[in-house]
Design a protein around this motif. Structure first.
Motif, short mmCIF file in Angstrom:
data_model
loop_
_atom_site.label_atom_id
_atom_site.label_comp_id
_atom_site.label_asym_id
_atom_site.label_seq_id
_atom_site.Cartn_x
_atom_site.Cartn_y
_atom_site.Cartn_z
N LEU A 56 33.50 -0.22 17.52
CA LEU A 56 34.15 -0.19 16.16
C LEU A 56 35.17 -0.68 15.88
CD1 LEU A 56 32.75 3.63 15.39
CD2 LEU A 56 31.71 1.37 14.47
N TRP A 57 36.28 -0.68 17.01
CA TRP A 57 37.44 -1.50 16.82
C TRP A 57 37.90 -1.92 18.16
CZ3 TRP A 57 36.92 3.80 15.80
CH2 TRP A 57 37.59 4.55 16.58
N SER A 58 39.18 -2.50 18.18
CA SER A 58 39.67 -3.26 19.38
C SER A 58 39.95 -2.15 20.49
CB SER A 58 40.80 -3.79 19.08
OG SER A 58 40.78 -4.95 18.17
N SER A 59 39.04 -1.73 21.29
CA SER A 59 39.17 -0.87 22.16
C SER A 59 38.29 -1.29 23.55
CB SER A 59 38.75 0.41 22.02
OG SER A 59 39.46 1.24 21.00
N ARG A 60 38.88 -1.10 24.75
CA ARG A 60 37.89 -1.46 25.93
C ARG A 60 37.05 -0.16 26.36
NH1 ARG A 60 43.06 -2.71 26.02
NH2 ARG A 60 43.68 -0.92 27.11
N THR A 61 37.45 0.91 25.84
CA THR A 61 36.48 2.26 26.08
C THR A 61 36.17 3.01 24.99
OG1 THR A 61 38.59 3.51 26.36
CG2 THR A 61 37.73 2.22 28.45
N THR A 62 35.29 3.80 25.04
CA THR A 62 35.10 4.77 23.93
C THR A 62 35.44 6.19 24.49
OG1 THR A 62 33.35 3.47 23.22
CG2 THR A 62 33.28 5.91 22.63
N ASN A 63 36.02 7.10 23.76
CA ASN A 63 36.38 8.58 24.12
C ASN A 63 35.75 9.49 23.07
OD1 ASN A 63 38.19 8.28 21.79
ND2 ASN A 63 39.89 8.68 23.21
N ALA A 64 36.14 10.60 23.40
CA ALA A 64 35.45 11.84 22.61
C ALA A 64 35.61 11.57 21.12
CB ALA A 64 35.69 13.14 23.07
N SER A 65 36.91 11.32 20.99
CA SER A 65 37.49 11.43 19.33
C SER A 65 36.86 10.13 18.74
CB SER A 65 38.87 11.19 19.35
OG SER A 65 39.70 12.49 19.83
N GLY A 66 36.57 8.70 19.58
CA GLY A 66 36.02 7.78 18.94
C GLY A 66 34.42 8.04 18.47
N LYS A 67 34.07 8.86 19.34
CA LYS A 67 32.57 9.04 19.18
C LYS A 67 32.42 10.10 18.02
CE LYS A 67 31.12 8.95 24.01
NZ LYS A 67 30.29 9.78 25.22
N ALA A 68 33.44 11.06 17.83
CA ALA A 68 33.41 11.75 16.52
C ALA A 68 33.71 11.04 15.49
CB ALA A 68 34.60 12.75 16.58
N ILE A 69 34.49 10.03 15.49
CA ILE A 69 34.50 8.99 14.10
C ILE A 69 33.25 8.32 13.72
CG2 ILE A 69 35.85 7.15 13.47
CD1 ILE A 69 38.34 8.25 14.73
N ALA A 70 32.75 7.76 14.92
CA ALA A 70 31.48 7.04 14.69
C ALA A 70 30.27 7.96 14.20
CB ALA A 70 31.10 6.58 16.02
N ASP A 71 30.21 9.20 14.44
CA ASP A 71 29.44 10.26 14.03
C ASP A 71 29.70 10.31 12.61
OD1 ASP A 71 27.10 11.98 15.07
OD2 ASP A 71 28.61 13.44 13.78
N LEU A 72 31.06 10.63 12.23
CA LEU A 72 31.12 10.77 10.70
C LEU A 72 30.82 9.50 9.98
CD1 LEU A 72 34.80 12.58 11.34
CD2 LEU A 72 32.51 13.44 10.50
N LEU A 73 31.10 8.15 10.39
CA LEU A 73 30.79 7.18 9.62
C LEU A 73 29.17 7.32 9.42
CD1 LEU A 73 32.88 4.74 11.77
CD2 LEU A 73 33.30 5.30 9.21
N GLY A 74 28.52 7.55 10.20
CA GLY A 74 27.16 7.75 10.03
C GLY A 74 26.67 8.79 8.94
N SER A 75 27.33 9.87 8.54
CA SER A 75 27.13 11.07 8.02
C SER A 75 27.95 10.97 6.61
CB SER A 75 27.40 12.17 8.74
OG SER A 75 27.08 12.27 10.25
N TYR A 76 28.99 10.39 6.45
CA TYR A 76 29.62 10.50 5.31
C TYR A 76 29.84 9.22 4.50
CZ TYR A 76 30.90 15.37 6.38
OH TYR A 76 30.84 16.54 6.79
N PRO A 77 30.04 9.07 3.30
CA PRO A 77 30.24 7.66 2.51
C PRO A 77 31.61 7.57 2.90
CG PRO A 77 30.37 9.42 1.03
CD PRO A 77 29.99 9.98 2.37
N ILE A 78 32.14 7.00 4.04
CA ILE A 78 33.70 6.75 4.35
C ILE A 78 33.76 5.39 4.88
CG2 ILE A 78 34.41 9.25 4.64
CD1 ILE A 78 34.13 8.70 7.58
N GLN A 79 34.95 4.79 4.85
CA GLN A 79 35.29 3.48 5.35
C GLN A 79 36.23 3.61 6.55
OE1 GLN A 79 35.94 1.41 1.51
NE2 GLN A 79 34.20 -0.07 2.42
N LEU A 80 36.16 2.69 7.37
CA LEU A 80 37.24 2.71 8.57
C LEU A 80 38.13 1.35 8.50
CD1 LEU A 80 37.85 3.91 11.15
CD2 LEU A 80 36.44 2.12 12.35
N HIS A 81 39.56 1.51 8.59
CA HIS A 81 40.27 0.72 8.00
C HIS A 81 41.01 0.32 9.40
CE1 HIS A 81 39.22 0.52 3.83
NE2 HIS A 81 39.39 1.95 4.17
N THR A 82 40.92 -0.69 10.06
CA THR A 82 41.45 -0.93 11.30
C THR A 82 42.13 -2.11 11.49
OG1 THR A 82 39.47 -1.88 12.38
CG2 THR A 82 39.87 0.51 12.62
#
Length: 333
Positions: free
Chosen positions: A150-176
């Protein structure tokens, strides 16, 4: 009166990693960049610490216990705005304001997600903030979150997975931003953990990282491109403390019996909400002079420019010697 903002509203997010020692550097930054709102994380302030910035109203939530933490919001005094009660959060820290624009209210939240926050706590706290207002909302700050897709990361952590889950559930946008925002100790590769999440914002949101200010995090600029106006009445707030006292006496905070951590959090939340409401109802605004006498001396400006130049070199070369020079100049500033 109101001013048409041809370039839109400028919101800056910055993890200060201890705000008080960088006060005068931040004053210079405010003079040079003229942001409308600054969202700050890891202030490291304590309730007994006083801090002010000319022509800006400061709102803050200090971490009551332990080291570090704390969030704050600085709002330019020419803008009509309101401090909103902070929702009850499980792990994250936040300060929330509502900016009045000609297109309606805009809610801005400074958020700090502590490192290693679990999936459930990150998701629940972000959901609480997203549901806290029906108005357009921008949540920005230090998410301590990684996601390789989803953005410039080499790994994925728990908080990152939570944000990905929210992006699939809410009409929100990510600004990175396109560039890294966090530069850790020597040997730590730069990464992006400072960004924004928006809901119901019709304006275009441009995001950019700037090489300014002394911290291991760079400030992130969010520019909301629009042709609407923001109220620009010049004022300072004056509180009638006798009225404030009467309001509290009439509507005292409802404090539950404290038997565990949850009841303590609820008591703090109720107390803060009652104080905030009484303060809003007993405070009025009067016109002020917006001239700012606080300007950094030339030699400090020169050090800041040299420090920022070296920071750009370090990001390109990752040379430890350049990082040591950056740290040395930062100490002088």
């Amino acid at each position: 009166m109101s001013k048409i903002l041809a370039q839109g509203i400028l919101v800056v997010s910055w993890n200060a990693n201890s705000l008080n020692p960088k006060k005068f550097e931040l004053i210079d930054f405010l003079n040079d960049n003229s942001p409308d709102v600054v969202l700050i994380q890891e202030t490291f302030l304590r309730p007994y610490t006083s801090i002010k910035f000319p022509n800006f109203k400061v709102y803050r939530n200090d971490r009551p216990n332990g080291h570090g933490g704390g969030t704050a919001v600085l709002v330019k005094g020419t803008h009509n705005h309101t401090l909103l009660p902070t929702p009850l959060l499980r792990a994250c820290e936040a300060t929330v304001v509502q900016l009045e624009t000609s297109d309606g209210p805009l809610v801005l939240a400074s958020i700090y997600v502590p490192n290693k926050t679990c999936f459930e706590d990150t998701k629940q706290d972000l959901e609480v903030l997203l549901k806290s207002s029906k108005h357009p909302l921008l949540i920005a700050g230090d998410f301590n979150s990684h996601h390789r897709h989803l953005w410039s990361s080499r790994t994925t952590n728990a908080s990152g997975k939570a944000i990905a889950d929210l992006l699939g559930s809410y009409p929100i946008q990510l600004h990175t931003p396109a560039n890294p925002t966090y530069f850790g100790p020597n040997g730590t590769l730069p990464t992006t953990i400072d960004f924004g999440i928006s809901k119901n914002i019709a304006a275009q949101v441009d995001v950019a990282v700037h090489d300014e200010l002394s911290s291991d995090h760079s400030p992130v600029f969010f520019t909301l491109i629009q042709t609407k106006s923001v109220s620009t009445h010049k004022f300072r707030k004056v509180t009638k403390w006798a009225k404030f006292q009467k309001i509290l006496q009439k509507n005292p905070p409802k404090l539950p019996k404290i038997v565990d951590a949850e009841s303590l959090d609820k008591a703090v939340h109720n107390f803060t909400s009652a104080i905030t409401l009484a303060l809003d109802q007993s405070t009025t605004s009067i016109q002020i002079d917006s001239k700012n006498p606080f300007i950094a001396p030339p030699h400090i400006k020169a050090l800041i420019r040299e420090r920022n130049r070296l920071k750009r070199q370090f990001r390109a070369l990752l040379d430890p010697e350049i990082k040591r020079r950056v740290n040395s100049i930062t100490g002088e500033i």
